[in-house]
Design a protein around this motif. Sequence first.
Motif, PDB file in Angstrom:
ATOM      1  N   SER A 153       0.815  -1.215   0.000  1.00 16.15           N
ATOM      2  CA  SER A 153       0.000   0.000   0.000  1.00 16.15           C
ATOM      3  C   SER A 153       0.850   1.268   0.000  1.00 16.15           C
ATOM      4  O   SER A 153       0.344   2.358  -0.277  1.00 16.15           O
ATOM      5  N   ILE A 154       2.134   1.132   0.307  1.00 16.37           N
ATOM      6  CA  ILE A 154       3.040   2.284   0.278  1.00 16.37           C
ATOM      7  C   ILE A 154       3.451   2.535  -1.171  1.00 16.37           C
ATOM      8  O   ILE A 154       3.914   1.616  -1.849  1.00 16.37           O
ATOM      9  N   PRO A 155       3.278   3.754  -1.682  1.00 14.37           N
ATOM     10  CA  PRO A 155       3.705   4.032  -3.065  1.00 14.37           C
ATOM     11  C   PRO A 155       5.148   3.591  -3.287  1.00 14.37           C
ATOM     12  O   PRO A 155       6.010   3.784  -2.418  1.00 14.37           O
ATOM     13  N   SER A 156       5.403   2.989  -4.427  1.00  9.37           N
ATOM     14  CA  SER A 156       6.723   2.399  -4.684  1.00  9.37           C
ATOM     15  C   SER A 156       7.862   3.406  -4.532  1.00  9.37           C
ATOM     16  O   SER A 156       8.965   3.033  -4.118  1.00  9.37           O
ATOM     17  N   LYS A 157       7.586   4.676  -4.834  1.00  9.39           N
ATOM     18  CA  LYS A 157       8.661   5.667  -4.734  1.00  9.39           C
ATOM     19  C   LYS A 157       9.055   5.946  -3.282  1.00  9.39           C
ATOM     20  O   LYS A 157      10.101   6.537  -3.020  1.00  9.39           O
ATOM     21  N   PHE A 158       8.215   5.526  -2.336  1.00  9.89           N
ATOM     22  CA  PHE A 158       8.514   5.733  -0.922  1.00  9.89           C
ATOM     23  C   PHE A 158       8.976   4.457  -0.221  1.00  9.89           C
ATOM     24  O   PHE A 158       9.161   4.443   0.993  1.00  9.89           O
ATOM     25  N   ARG A 159       9.146   3.359  -0.988  1.00 10.19           N
ATOM     26  CA  ARG A 159       9.596   2.103  -0.404  1.00 10.19           C
ATOM     27  C   ARG A 159      11.082   1.905  -0.685  1.00 10.19           C
ATOM     28  O   ARG A 159      11.516   2.115  -1.813  1.00 10.19           O
ATOM     29  N   PRO A 160      11.839   1.451   0.323  1.00 11.52           N
ATOM     30  CA  PRO A 160      11.428   1.290   1.718  1.00 11.52           C
ATOM     31  C   PRO A 160      11.295   2.639   2.413  1.00 11.52           C
ATOM     32  O   PRO A 160      11.815   3.641   1.923  1.00 11.52           O
ATOM     33  N   LEU A 161      10.603   2.680   3.549  1.00  9.47           N
ATOM     34  CA  LEU A 161      10.507   3.912   4.321  1.00  9.47           C
ATOM     35  C   LEU A 161      11.914   4.314   4.759  1.00  9.47           C
ATOM     36  O   LEU A 161      12.620   3.546   5.410  1.00  9.47           O
ATOM     37  N   LYS A 162      12.320   5.512   4.385  1.00  4.18           N
ATOM     38  CA  LYS A 162      13.716   5.904   4.557  1.00  4.18           C
ATOM     39  C   LYS A 162      14.084   6.109   6.022  1.00  4.18           C
ATOM     40  O   LYS A 162      13.239   6.408   6.863  1.00  4.18           O
ATOM     41  N   ASN A 163      15.357   5.924   6.287  1.00  2.00           N
ATOM     42  CA  ASN A 163      15.952   6.104   7.617  1.00  2.00           C
ATOM     43  C   ASN A 163      15.387   5.142   8.657  1.00  2.00           C
ATOM     44  O   ASN A 163      15.460   5.400   9.855  1.00  2.00           O
ATOM     45  N   ARG A 164      14.829   4.035   8.180  1.00  3.73           N
ATOM     46  CA  ARG A 164      14.301   3.008   9.068  1.00  3.73           C
ATOM     47  C   ARG A 164      14.596   1.640   8.465  1.00  3.73           C
ATOM     48  O   ARG A 164      14.589   1.490   7.247  1.00  3.73           O
ATOM     49  N   ALA A 165      14.845   0.657   9.320  1.00  3.14           N
ATOM     50  CA  ALA A 165      14.949  -0.713   8.832  1.00  3.14           C
ATOM     51  C   ALA A 165      13.536  -1.216   8.576  1.00  3.14           C
ATOM     52  O   ALA A 165      12.676  -1.152   9.455  1.00  3.14           O
ATOM     53  N   ASN A 166      13.262  -1.668   7.360  1.00  3.50           N
ATOM     54  CA  ASN A 166      11.939  -2.141   6.973  1.00  3.50           C
ATOM     55  C   ASN A 166      11.905  -3.660   7.012  1.00  3.50           C
ATOM     56  O   ASN A 166      12.742  -4.325   6.393  1.00  3.50           O
ATOM     57  N   VAL A 167      10.931  -4.218   7.731  1.00  8.54           N
ATOM     58  CA  VAL A 167      10.757  -5.657   7.793  1.00  8.54           C
ATOM     59  C   VAL A 167       9.353  -5.983   7.308  1.00  8.54           C
ATOM     60  O   VAL A 167       8.371  -5.447   7.832  1.00  8.54           O
ATOM     61  N   VAL A 168       9.263  -6.839   6.295  1.00 13.39           N
ATOM     62  CA  VAL A 168       7.978  -7.218   5.707  1.00 13.39           C
ATOM     63  C   VAL A 168       7.709  -8.679   6.042  1.00 13.39           C
ATOM     64  O   VAL A 168       8.573  -9.536   5.849  1.00 13.39           O
TER      65      VAL A 168
END
Length: 216
Positions: A57-72
């Motif tokens: 649901s996060i727009p592809s241009k904003f993935r991954p959420l910056k300055n954070r470790a993203n775990v899916v």
Amino acid sequence: MTRLTLIVAATRTNGIGQNSRLPWRLPLEMAYFARVTSNAPEGHMNAVIMGRNTWESIPSKFRPLKNRANVVISRNKNYDLWVSCPSYLQSDLTNAVTRLSNRRDSDVPIYHQFIIGGASLYSDALALPRPPSLTSTTPFVDRILLTRILSPSFEECDVFMPDFESRWPGWTRARHEDLETWVGFEVPKGVQEEKGVTYEFQMWIRLDGDVTEVQT
């Protein structure tokens, strides 16, 4: 124990989504989410843990959420995130927390771990049993950062988070000053209004046995 924090915007009836998207568009509230989940001491990084649908649901241009470790989290072990680290694919919440705990020495240490959705992951996280001791590495949710959507009612919501107050005892609403202390910056107090929507920033803590507010 490994402390987890839920962060969510929900209506009075705990509605959080409609047709796989947010029912509201609140830039200031989203800016609060971004700042809370990004704010960490120098030399550290926060982690955001989410289900596959939330990731998509996060727009592809904003993935991954910056300055954070993203775990899916996805049961499909072949699911391709199409991004590089710091993003990880894990099969369940326990494995996600373990992966964050076992980062390489060269990786930035994790400060806070946030559960950011969706509904099933919120349920799984809230249902985690309380560990036997504070020294246990078992994950446990002891805090909810809740943006309570007050009006309108958004009755069209078709996705809901659990009613944590009634299903899991031990939750109490913290003072606004405690919210600001924990997130590390000033937070607007009281009812806010944006684009005809009123809401309030809240923090709830789980006073369950020896799980107390003094530990963050």
